[in-house]
Design a protein around this motif. Sequence first.
Motif, short mmCIF file in Angstrom:
data_model
loop_
_atom_site.label_atom_id
_atom_site.label_comp_id
_atom_site.label_asym_id
_atom_site.label_seq_id
_atom_site.Cartn_x
_atom_site.Cartn_y
_atom_site.Cartn_z
N ASN A 144 40.22 -16.05 -2.06
CA ASN A 144 41.32 -15.12 -1.90
C ASN A 144 41.91 -15.31 -0.50
O ASN A 144 41.46 -16.18 0.25
N PHE A 145 42.89 -14.51 -0.17
CA PHE A 145 43.56 -14.72 1.11
C PHE A 145 42.60 -14.59 2.29
O PHE A 145 42.61 -15.41 3.22
N ALA A 146 41.76 -13.56 2.26
CA ALA A 146 40.86 -13.31 3.39
C ALA A 146 39.80 -14.41 3.52
O ALA A 146 39.53 -14.90 4.62
N SER A 147 39.18 -14.80 2.40
CA SER A 147 38.12 -15.81 2.47
C SER A 147 38.69 -17.17 2.88
O SER A 147 38.07 -17.90 3.65
N TRP A 148 39.88 -17.49 2.37
CA TRP A 148 40.48 -18.77 2.75
C TRP A 148 40.83 -18.76 4.24
O TRP A 148 40.57 -19.73 4.95
N PHE A 149 41.41 -17.69 4.72
CA PHE A 149 41.79 -17.61 6.13
C PHE A 149 40.56 -17.70 7.02
O PHE A 149 40.58 -18.36 8.07
N GLY A 150 39.48 -17.02 6.63
CA GLY A 150 38.26 -17.06 7.42
C GLY A 150 37.71 -18.46 7.58
O GLY A 150 37.15 -18.80 8.63
N PHE A 151 37.86 -19.30 6.56
CA PHE A 151 37.39 -20.68 6.66
C PHE A 151 38.43 -21.59 7.31
O PHE A 151 38.11 -22.37 8.21
N ALA A 152 39.68 -21.50 6.86
CA ALA A 152 40.68 -22.50 7.23
C ALA A 152 41.30 -22.27 8.60
O ALA A 152 41.73 -23.23 9.24
N PHE A 153 41.38 -21.02 9.07
CA PHE A 153 42.03 -20.78 10.36
C PHE A 153 41.27 -21.44 11.53
O PHE A 153 41.89 -22.11 12.36
N PRO A 154 39.93 -21.26 11.65
CA PRO A 154 39.23 -21.99 12.72
C PRO A 154 39.38 -23.51 12.59
O PRO A 154 39.51 -24.21 13.61
N ASN A 155 39.38 -24.00 11.36
CA ASN A 155 39.58 -25.43 11.14
C ASN A 155 40.95 -25.86 11.64
O ASN A 155 41.10 -26.92 12.27
N MET A 156 41.97 -25.04 11.38
CA MET A 156 43.32 -25.35 11.83
C MET A 156 43.42 -25.36 13.35
O MET A 156 44.03 -26.26 13.94
N VAL A 157 42.81 -24.37 14.00
CA VAL A 157 42.86 -24.27 15.47
C VAL A 157 42.20 -25.49 16.11
O VAL A 157 42.74 -26.09 17.06
N LEU A 158 41.05 -25.89 15.57
CA LEU A 158 40.34 -27.05 16.11
C LEU A 158 41.14 -28.33 15.91
O LEU A 158 41.25 -29.16 16.83
N THR A 159 41.71 -28.50 14.73
CA THR A 159 42.53 -29.69 14.46
C THR A 159 43.77 -29.72 15.36
O THR A 159 44.15 -30.77 15.88
N LEU A 160 44.38 -28.56 15.55
CA LEU A 160 45.58 -28.48 16.39
C LEU A 160 45.24 -28.83 17.84
O LEU A 160 46.00 -29.56 18.50
N ALA A 161 44.11 -28.34 18.33
CA ALA A 161 43.73 -28.62 19.72
C ALA A 161 43.46 -30.11 19.94
O ALA A 161 43.93 -30.70 20.93
#
Length: 546
Positions: free
Chosen positions: A231-248
């Motif tokens: 769902n939105f919350a579970s996906w965000f909990g996993f994917a947002f840290p992944n996105m931040v690390l990839t962006l950095a």
Amino acid sequence: MALYWCTECIPLAVTALLPVILYPMLGILEAGEVCVQYLKDSNMLFIGGLLVAIAVEQWRLHRRIAVLVLLIVGVKPSLLMIGFMSTTAFLSMWISNSAATAMMLPIASAVLQQLCETEANAEERKFSLAAAKNGQENQAFEMGDIEESKENELEAKESSIKIEVCDTSPDAKQRRLKMEQKYAHLKKGMSLSICYAASIGGTATLTGTTPNVILKGQIDELFPQNGGIINFASWFGFAFPNMVLTLALSWLWLQFMFLGFNLKKSFGCGTNKESDREAYQVIRNEYKKLGKMSFAEACVLVIFILLVLMWFTREPGFIPGWATVLFNKEKTYVTDGTVAIFMSSLFFCIPSNLPRCCGKSEDGTPAEAPSPLLKWDIVQEKMPWNIILLLGGGFALAHGSEKSGLSVWLGESLTPLQSIPPFAICILLCLVVAMFTECSSNVATTTLFLPVLASMAIAIKIHPLYVMIPCTIAASLAFMLPVATPPNAIAFSFANLKVMDMAKAGLVLNIVGVLIINLAINTWGVTMFQLNTFPTWADVNVTQTP
């Protein structure tokens, strides 16, 4: 369908409609059962998210957010790059990646143009003062310098970064060309950083990019007993840290390619405070042009914030969500799609201006009713209906594969993979998907791969999400070619990039992205989704498959 999607010999949406024709004719499924697959809860989530994005773009709220962030980060090249990347990534979490890229590129170009001009003027003043002090005239160049000047001039002509100076002496021209060349190189890096950030940012939310919605739809289609694990919350909990690390890490790599690791040069770029102030004024002027926040903008912002809060709190996982408490504790009556459609429907009800109290206009005539925040005509123009059909075609294809027994056959044929460690399978599959998506749309790539990956996971008894989530995110790692994704194409044409520029930068980012995804799925992903065990809902699905 896979062949047609890869070659695009007919439109992707038309290919997606083929199951409506072929399944009934081949005796696989009845027509009614096929057609039902084309409008599911995932489609409603996608439509609701797009309506919010259209409203944000319609009232230019995304531009206000972008310029405000740039006012905060300043104009130093390194900070400017991370400012543009973080802003673009944030916007692409909610609006289309193409819109975020197309909006940010002109702002970046204007700021770089101003930085180039102010730095050039500062240098001209410095050399003029030095020449006046020494009583010397500018000297002519050597032949080698003239040849270098011609090369610099050719590269500078390819960029829109130009400097207007009064001094026309040979050495002044040489300095001007070197400055234009430096900023043309910087513009390439800034343009690549923006288009890459758009693709990376879209992975952070369930509605940020179409492959994420496809994953949710395929999970719900293939494993109906999964209990709404995505769902939105579970996906965000996993994917947002992944996105931040990839962006950095993407920022560090682009910093190395286009700015180097000279901190004084990167964070100061040799400019004085006056240069910084003039370039900063460009951003400030952009913000002033937007004026004060209108009533419509404020309404869109409030609805947007409420939507995100309702998505997060509907079923957060660690505590009962409001949907469970208010409606039913046993069945999932309310989904993320329900919330998205409810909140987006408010755009058609709320007026874009505050209505007058007495119903009279300024000249005393009856006042007309104010227009709503969104009109259906605008939605019809901007809504990508072809993607909605493409989503449905993927669900129909998966449903037919399950009912015909193709999924079971595919799973059995992939059982020899049991001898390979799961993490190696995951890395290999992510690399294959990342390379495949360079030549095919990420929507088609995800639609084709996910059912096969689900069958493979069932056959070798690993958690289906262990391979499906990484490959879904890997489908968005289209960094190497201009044709791979619309943001790449926009940046390629805007900054006069060469294919080799994008390929060199994108190859490393593809590899880095795959490694980060696998790090994420094997650390916090295992904890969040219990990936160490084979779930019972996948076992139930196997027993129900004919």
